[in-house]
Scaffold this active site. Sequence first.
Site, PDB file in Angstrom:
ATOM      1  N   CYS A  63       0.816  -1.018  -0.058  1.00 47.81           N
ATOM      2  CA  CYS A  63      -0.029  -0.071   0.021  1.00 47.81           C
ATOM      3  C   CYS A  63       0.789   1.312  -0.029  1.00 47.81           C
ATOM      4  O   CYS A  63       2.116   1.316   0.661  1.00 47.81           O
ATOM      5  CB  CYS A  63      -0.949   0.101   1.182  1.00 47.81           C
ATOM      6  SG  CYS A  63      -1.840   1.369   1.429  1.00 47.81           S
ATOM      7  N   CYS A  64       0.356   2.223  -0.631  1.00 44.66           N
ATOM      8  CA  CYS A  64       1.246   3.520  -0.657  1.00 44.66           C
ATOM      9  C   CYS A  64       0.126   4.644  -0.666  1.00 44.66           C
ATOM     10  O   CYS A  64      -1.056   4.308  -0.244  1.00 44.66           O
ATOM     11  CB  CYS A  64       1.876   3.673  -2.093  1.00 44.66           C
ATOM     12  SG  CYS A  64       1.013   3.660  -3.619  1.00 44.66           S
ATOM     13  N   TYR A  65       0.216   5.894  -1.254  1.00 40.53           N
ATOM     14  CA  TYR A  65      -0.573   6.944  -0.930  1.00 40.53           C
ATOM     15  C   TYR A  65      -1.716   6.626  -1.962  1.00 40.53           C
ATOM     16  O   TYR A  65      -2.905   6.752  -1.543  1.00 40.53           O
ATOM     17  CB  TYR A  65      -0.008   8.338  -1.345  1.00 40.53           C
ATOM     18  CG  TYR A  65       1.088   8.768  -0.495  1.00 40.53           C
ATOM     19  CD1 TYR A  65       0.858   9.425   0.759  1.00 40.53           C
ATOM     20  CD2 TYR A  65       2.445   8.508  -0.632  1.00 40.53           C
ATOM     21  CE1 TYR A  65       1.692   9.868   1.551  1.00 40.53           C
ATOM     22  CE2 TYR A  65       3.488   8.958   0.237  1.00 40.53           C
ATOM     23  CZ  TYR A  65       2.948   9.361   1.349  1.00 40.53           C
ATOM     24  OH  TYR A  65       4.012   9.942   2.149  1.00 40.53           O
ATOM     25  N   GLY A  67      -1.694   4.385  -4.904  1.00 44.12           N
ATOM     26  CA  GLY A  67      -1.549   3.095  -5.626  1.00 44.12           C
ATOM     27  C   GLY A  67      -0.620   2.985  -6.749  1.00 44.12           C
ATOM     28  O   GLY A  67      -0.722   2.168  -7.624  1.00 44.12           O
ATOM     29  N   TYR A  92      -3.965   4.049   0.124  1.00 44.89           N
ATOM     30  CA  TYR A  92      -4.301   4.123   1.343  1.00 44.89           C
ATOM     31  C   TYR A  92      -5.401   5.582   1.388  1.00 44.89           C
ATOM     32  O   TYR A  92      -6.537   5.411   2.140  1.00 44.89           O
ATOM     33  CB  TYR A  92      -3.369   4.971   2.323  1.00 44.89           C
ATOM     34  CG  TYR A  92      -3.836   5.056   3.846  1.00 44.89           C
ATOM     35  CD1 TYR A  92      -4.424   3.865   4.612  1.00 44.89           C
ATOM     36  CD2 TYR A  92      -4.263   6.475   4.389  1.00 44.89           C
ATOM     37  CE1 TYR A  92      -4.839   3.877   5.927  1.00 44.89           C
ATOM     38  CE2 TYR A  92      -4.729   6.498   5.734  1.00 44.89           C
ATOM     39  CZ  TYR A  92      -5.224   5.501   6.267  1.00 44.89           C
ATOM     40  OH  TYR A  92      -5.742   5.506   7.720  1.00 44.89           O
TER      41      TYR A  92
END
Length: 108
Positions: A63-65, A67, A92
């Site tokens: 998971c990142c900010y 995708g 996220y």
Amino acid sequence: METYQCINIEQAVALMEDGTVVVDIRDPQSFAAGHIVNASHLSNENLHTFITGADMDQPVIVCCYHGHSSQSAAQLLIGQGFDQVYSLDGGYQLWQANKPEMCSAPEA
């Protein structure tokens, strides 16, 4: 699996119910401000420790900010020998908007 797969929130929830590991690659401050429940923070500083201590056969969701960065991180994990790696579409930001009950409270 020779490459990662992008998955949506519903697919991620289903995988998490089966014990899939979730790693969050956002910066430490963003992670501390809130993250997917039971996610671990993964950074350049702890990447080696994560890889050497991980079960390569256990699925991992990255998971990142939003995708995007998670895709290259997922491919890196595949390159390190992980069998099943997934990138969370929307990151996220989308998770928090759709699954707030599955987000941690900010750390004090």
